[in-house]
Scaffold this motif. Structure first.
Motif, short mmCIF file in Angstrom:
data_model
loop_
_atom_site.label_atom_id
_atom_site.label_comp_id
_atom_site.label_asym_id
_atom_site.label_seq_id
_atom_site.Cartn_x
_atom_site.Cartn_y
_atom_site.Cartn_z
N TYR A 135 0.85 -1.19 0.00
CA TYR A 135 0.00 0.00 0.00
C TYR A 135 0.88 1.23 0.00
CZ TYR A 135 1.06 0.88 4.95
OH TYR A 135 1.69 1.15 6.13
N ILE A 136 0.31 2.37 -0.41
CA ILE A 136 1.03 3.64 -0.40
C ILE A 136 0.33 4.56 0.60
CG2 ILE A 136 1.61 5.71 -1.72
CD1 ILE A 136 2.00 3.93 -4.14
N GLY A 137 1.10 5.06 1.56
CA GLY A 137 0.55 5.94 2.58
C GLY A 137 0.85 7.40 2.29
N PHE B 37 -1.30 7.14 -8.13
CA PHE B 37 -0.80 5.88 -7.58
C PHE B 37 -1.75 4.72 -7.88
CE2 PHE B 37 1.38 8.72 -4.34
CZ PHE B 37 2.62 8.62 -4.96
N SER B 38 -3.04 4.97 -7.77
CA SER B 38 -4.01 3.92 -8.01
C SER B 38 -3.97 3.45 -9.47
CB SER B 38 -5.41 4.40 -7.66
OG SER B 38 -6.37 3.38 -7.88
N ALA B 39 -3.88 4.40 -10.39
CA ALA B 39 -3.82 4.04 -11.81
C ALA B 39 -2.55 3.27 -12.14
CB ALA B 39 -3.90 5.30 -12.67
N CYS B 40 -1.44 3.67 -11.55
CA CYS B 40 -0.18 2.98 -11.81
C CYS B 40 -0.19 1.58 -11.21
CB CYS B 40 0.99 3.77 -11.25
SG CYS B 40 1.23 5.36 -12.09
N ARG B 41 -0.83 1.43 -10.07
CA ARG B 41 -0.99 0.12 -9.45
C ARG B 41 -1.86 -0.77 -10.33
NH1 ARG B 41 -5.77 -0.89 -5.33
NH2 ARG B 41 -6.72 -0.14 -7.25
N THR B 42 -2.94 -0.21 -10.83
CA THR B 42 -3.88 -0.98 -11.64
C THR B 42 -3.23 -1.45 -12.93
OG1 THR B 42 -5.70 0.31 -10.76
CG2 THR B 42 -6.12 -0.91 -12.77
N SER B 43 -2.37 -0.64 -13.50
CA SER B 43 -1.82 -0.95 -14.82
C SER B 43 -0.45 -1.59 -14.76
CB SER B 43 -1.74 0.33 -15.66
OG SER B 43 -0.91 1.28 -15.02
N ALA B 44 0.04 -1.87 -13.54
CA ALA B 44 1.41 -2.36 -13.42
C ALA B 44 1.56 -3.83 -13.72
CB ALA B 44 1.95 -2.06 -12.02
N GLY B 45 0.47 -4.59 -13.67
CA GLY B 45 0.57 -6.04 -13.82
C GLY B 45 0.86 -6.47 -15.25
N THR B 46 1.90 -7.27 -15.43
CA THR B 46 2.21 -7.83 -16.73
C THR B 46 2.38 -9.33 -16.58
OG1 THR B 46 4.56 -7.39 -16.34
CG2 THR B 46 3.35 -5.75 -17.59
N GLU B 47 1.96 -10.06 -17.57
CA GLU B 47 2.09 -11.51 -17.51
C GLU B 47 3.56 -11.89 -17.39
OE1 GLU B 47 -0.21 -13.51 -17.14
OE2 GLU B 47 -2.00 -12.44 -17.75
N PRO B 48 3.89 -12.98 -16.64
CA PRO B 48 2.93 -13.87 -16.02
C PRO B 48 2.59 -13.48 -14.58
CG PRO B 48 5.10 -14.78 -15.82
CD PRO B 48 5.27 -13.48 -16.55
N PRO C 44 9.26 -6.61 -8.85
CA PRO C 44 9.02 -5.95 -10.14
C PRO C 44 7.77 -5.07 -10.15
CG PRO C 44 9.65 -8.23 -10.48
CD PRO C 44 9.46 -8.06 -9.00
N LEU C 45 6.69 -5.53 -9.52
CA LEU C 45 5.45 -4.75 -9.55
C LEU C 45 5.59 -3.43 -8.79
CD1 LEU C 45 2.77 -7.55 -9.09
CD2 LEU C 45 3.43 -6.38 -11.19
N THR C 46 6.32 -3.49 -7.65
CA THR C 46 6.55 -2.27 -6.88
C THR C 46 7.38 -1.28 -7.67
OG1 THR C 46 6.47 -3.48 -4.79
CG2 THR C 46 7.57 -1.34 -4.76
N ALA C 47 8.48 -1.77 -8.23
CA ALA C 47 9.38 -0.90 -8.99
C ALA C 47 8.66 -0.28 -10.18
CB ALA C 47 10.61 -1.69 -9.44
N ASP C 48 7.85 -1.07 -10.88
CA ASP C 48 7.14 -0.58 -12.04
C ASP C 48 6.10 0.47 -11.66
OD1 ASP C 48 6.45 -1.02 -15.05
OD2 ASP C 48 4.51 -1.12 -14.03
N CYS C 49 5.36 0.21 -10.58
CA CYS C 49 4.34 1.15 -10.12
C CYS C 49 4.96 2.50 -9.77
CB CYS C 49 3.61 0.57 -8.92
SG CYS C 49 2.38 1.68 -8.19
N LEU C 50 6.04 2.49 -9.00
CA LEU C 50 6.65 3.75 -8.56
C LEU C 50 7.36 4.47 -9.71
CD1 LEU C 50 8.03 2.74 -5.04
CD2 LEU C 50 5.86 3.84 -5.65
N LYS C 51 7.97 3.72 -10.60
CA LYS C 51 8.61 4.33 -11.77
C LYS C 51 7.57 5.02 -12.64
CE LYS C 51 11.37 3.26 -15.89
NZ LYS C 51 12.03 2.18 -16.67
#
Length: 201
Positions: A1-3, A30-41, A134-141
């Motif tokens: 989560y992001i505080g 932050f919410s949009a970047c979290r939502t779109s950060a997932g990449t397969e697999p 990877p998901l954390t790094a991608d979201c924050l980047k």
């Protein structure tokens, strides 16, 4: 989560409507970047708080978090691409910031001046172990790039020592942070994540 520390991220008084709009603008990004950060697999499980952890076993029917513009209009529709989601979030966040008292340039696209108490530069602290994900790094980047396009600089500060990270949180020295929290099954997310509960974590 992001505080988000309400006493540090504000426009005027922390409880003012302008301050709430500022924080909503950041949360929208932050919410949009979290939502779109997932990449397969590797796909994230998104939890739209406040909700009960029992909802995780269901389809998470809660409305997407921070998915409306300042007028209350829904931002996203089914089938939008990552680029469309991020562009929509950027426009909405810019609108929130301007409503919070920020001044934009002549084009209306880039912020050039912050209101009293706010800033064009914020720091987000994150534990080094979390940045290895990877998901954390991608979201924050992605969030850093998106905010930069609006005119707000986000510096991501990596903290190696978990104890030091906890001390910074306890003292209220962090404006924004990326955290991890273990949850009891019946615990309500809003109560757990609210800043008044930090001392109990």
């Amino acid at each position: 989560y992001i505080g988000i520390n309400a006493t540090a991220v504000k426009s005027g008084l922390p409880s003012s409507e302008a301050s709430r709009l500022l924080r909503k603008g950041l949360a929208t990004v932050f919410s949009a970047c979290r939502t779109s950060a997932g990449t397969e697999p590797l796909q994230p499980i998104l939890v739209n708080a406040p909700t009960d952890r029992l909802a995780l076993v269901e389809a998470n029917a809660a409305q997407p978090a921070y998915a409306v513009d300042p007028d209350g209009n829904q931002l996203y529709r089914v089938g939008m691409s990552r680029e469309q989601i991020l562009e929509t979030a950027r426009s909405a966040a810019r609108a929130y910031f301007i409503e919070a008292g920020f001044t934009a340039d002549e084009s209306g696209q880039r912020l050039i001046q912050a209101p009293d108490g706010a800033a064009l530069l914020y720091q987000l602290h994150v534990l080094a172990d979390a940045m290895d994900q990877p998901l954390t790094a991608d979201c924050l980047k992605t969030a850093t790039m998106l905010l930069a396009e609006i005119g707000i600089r986000l510096d991501v500060i990596t903290v190696e020592d978990p104890l030091h990270f906890s001390e910074l949180l306890q003292r209220g020295d962090i404006a924004l942070w990326y955290g991890v929290r273990a949850m009891d099954v019946a615990e309500v997310f809003f109560a757990a994540y609210h800043s008044n509960e930090i001392s109990k974590s």
